[in-house]
Every structure is written in C-alpha cells, then in structure tokens.
Design an enzyme around this catalytic site. Structure first.
Site, short mmCIF file in Angstrom:
data_model
loop_
_atom_site.label_atom_id
_atom_site.label_comp_id
_atom_site.label_asym_id
_atom_site.label_seq_id
_atom_site.Cartn_x
_atom_site.Cartn_y
_atom_site.Cartn_z
CG ASP A 159 4.52 -15.91 -18.17
OD1 ASP A 159 3.67 -15.01 -18.06
OD2 ASP A 159 4.82 -16.42 -19.26
CG HIS A 187 3.23 -15.90 -22.64
ND1 HIS A 187 3.52 -15.46 -21.37
CD2 HIS A 187 2.89 -14.79 -23.35
CE1 HIS A 187 3.37 -14.13 -21.33
NE2 HIS A 187 2.99 -13.71 -22.51
#
Length: 333
Positions: A159, A187
């Site tokens: 990410d 996440h």
C-alpha cells in the site's frame, strides 16, 4: 561468507512466492554475501507443484542458495528459523462471509504461531502477508508467547509503494523522489494513505506533497480511494491478485527489517500498537510510520495529525478492533 540463515516462505507453491523466491535466493533481501537455506511450506496437494519450483530454483544456479527444503510439515518448516514470511492463507471465496474467512485463517495462524513457538529461534523475524494480514499477524503473535511481540509485523508496504507511486506519477517524478507517505491502520479498504508528512523532490528541492501536487481535492479524494481499492482493481484487470508488486513489497519490507531504513525516511508496516502516541487502541497490529535500526523498529513519534486524518485513522482502528474480537473468540475453540 557468514553462516547461512534459515528463511521460511509459506504458500510456497503460490503465485506471490513464485515472484518472491528468486529475489530472496539472489541476495536482494538479506544481503549480497548472506548465504540462505530456503524452507518452503505448502499444503500436501501442492507438493508436486512445489517440486517444480524447487527445480527452477536449482536451475538458477544461485551462489548464495545453500539448500532448499520443500515440505508440508510444520515441524520441518519452522525449525531454527531466522526469518519467516507467512504468505499462505485461506483466500476469500465467492459468497464467503468475512467471519468465515477469519475463522479459517485463525486456525492456520494459530497453528503456525504455535510452530514458531515450538521450533523457531526466539530471535526470528516474522512477516505476515496472507490476508486479513493484520489480524492473522496478531493471532500468530498471540500463539507464540515467548517470541517478542515486536518480532511480528504485517505487510502494508505494498500500500505504501502504491501511494508513493501515485504521487510520483502525478508529479512526473520517479518514485524514489517521493518519501514519507504513511499507511495507517488495516491492510483493507479502510486503510488511510496519508501524505500530510510526505515530501516530493521536484527539480532538486523538496516540497511538501500538497505543494508539489497542487490539487488538494485529488489528494483528499481520488488518491485515497485509488490506493484503498488498488488490490481489487488489479484482480478485476488480471483476474488474479497482485503477485509481482506484492513480492517486491515483501522484499522491501524484509530488507528494511534486516538492514535498516535510510536516514530521514520512514516506511509503513503493521506492528503492535502498544504504547503508541497516536491514540490507537492497544493490542492491535496497526500500520504506522516506522524507522528501523539494528533490526528494531520504532514508531515515528510527534507527527501532527489533523481532524481529517484522525477521523480516517479512527475508522480503520474500529475495523481492526472488530476483526480482532471476532478472531480472538475463535482462538479458544
């Protein structure tokens, strides 16, 4: 040459591992003069496929790769480990409730945590990749009580890399010119990609991200949504989940754990929330900005958090609390 280190990759016959194993064995992660013994764990039906992966690794004729041990047995895979990269998990199937997914993964990571406890070195560094990564990491850590909690982390580097790249493309600079983006929280699609402390090198001078991009609406809207939804967008396009980029992020994460982060730079990883100064509840694996030195991470303290950021940080924490409580209820079963 130093003594070989023992590195485990689970889900080793899967597509992320296929992109990952060459980089580890070549020396991109643990160092160019660090010999490696690779332990490759997968479920029994995948052993024939794993045999093919082993053949390919052998055929690469890599100077640092001392041995490869393919197995479906935890007592073999987890023995005397220096590093464990837990990629394998139960993927979400169509029509599957998140609760069912959590339950299936609790049994996997409870078992692997117990195997770490029983067979691995107490100094082992554990990275959990398999989703839901934060909560799977928490379950593994809780199941290995004698291994320090700070030895466990989960992957939010993918990410982080996605956020960095989006800013870089927007500014027309290489990704290396963008530093100190932050991924806060889970996440999942509630994660918060934060660029309030991010710096962009434009023509030799570093600008604050908002100044470099000059589009606050994009940074507070589309940019965040793009990073949050990127995994789903890749699946929609490829019909498969991110593998190459996930493998690269795993390499980045473990290399920084092993060798430290560059001076003045921080990266994002999911770590134990205990004792943080940002008001994130205790006993979560939550993604923070960290700096690493001597294989030890520290949360970057003292960053100012505005109301916009605080709301988003709280939302992803709330999701993690709910996941944790559901998962912990399955632990005793």
């Amino acid at each position: 040459m130093s003594e070989p280190i023992r590195v485990l990759v689970t889900g080793a016959a899967g597509q992320i591992a296929y992109s990952l194993l060459f980089s580890i064995a070549k020396g991109d992660v643990f160092g160019k003069d660090q010999p490696i013994i690779l332990l490759l764990l997968d479920i029994t039906p995948m052993l024939p496929v794993l045999e093919g992966v082993v053949m390919e690794l052998q055929d690469c004729a890599l100077p640092l790769l001392r041995d490869i041990v393919p197995t479906d047995k935890e007592e073999v895979a987890f023995k005397d480990l220096d590093a464990a990269i837990l990629v394998g998990s139960m993927p979400r199937r169509e029509g599957m409730e998140r609760k069912d997914l959590l339950k299936a993964n609790v049994s996997i990571f409870k078992s692997q945590g117990a195997a770490l406890e029983k067979y691995a070195k107490k100094t082992v560094k554990v990275l959990v990749v398999g989703n839901p990564a934060n909560t799977n990491c928490l379950i593994a850590a809780k199941s290995a009580p004698s291994i320090p909690k700070e030895n466990f982390s989960c992957l939010t580097r993918l990410d982080h890399n996605r956020a960095r790249s989006q800013v870089a493309m927007r500014c027309g600079v290489p990704a290396t010119h963008v530093r100190n983006v932050i991924i806060w929280g889970n996440h999942s699609s509630t994660q918060y990609p934060d660029v309030h402390h991010c710096l962009v090198n434009m023509s030799g001078s570093e600008l604050a991200c908002f100044e470099a991009v000059k589009d606050d609406a994009w940074l507070k809207g589309e940019f965040i949504a793009t990073v949050q939804q990127r995994g789903a967008a890749v699946i929609k396009a490829r019909k498969l989940s991110s593998a190459m980029s996930a493998a690269k992020a795993i390499c980045d994460h473990m290399r920084d754990v092993w060798s430290g982060t560059p001076e003045g730079e921080f990266i994002s990883m999911g770590v134990y929330s205990s004792g943080n100064s940002y008001g994130v509840p205790e006993d979560l694996i939550y993604s923070f900005p960290v700096q690493i030195k001597d294989k030890t991470w520290k949360i970057v303290e003292g960053l100012s958090i505005n109301d916009f950021s605080q709301t988003k940080m709280d939302a992803t924490a709330a999701e993690l609390i709910e996941e944790r409580d559901t998962a912990v209820s399955f632990l005793s079963e």
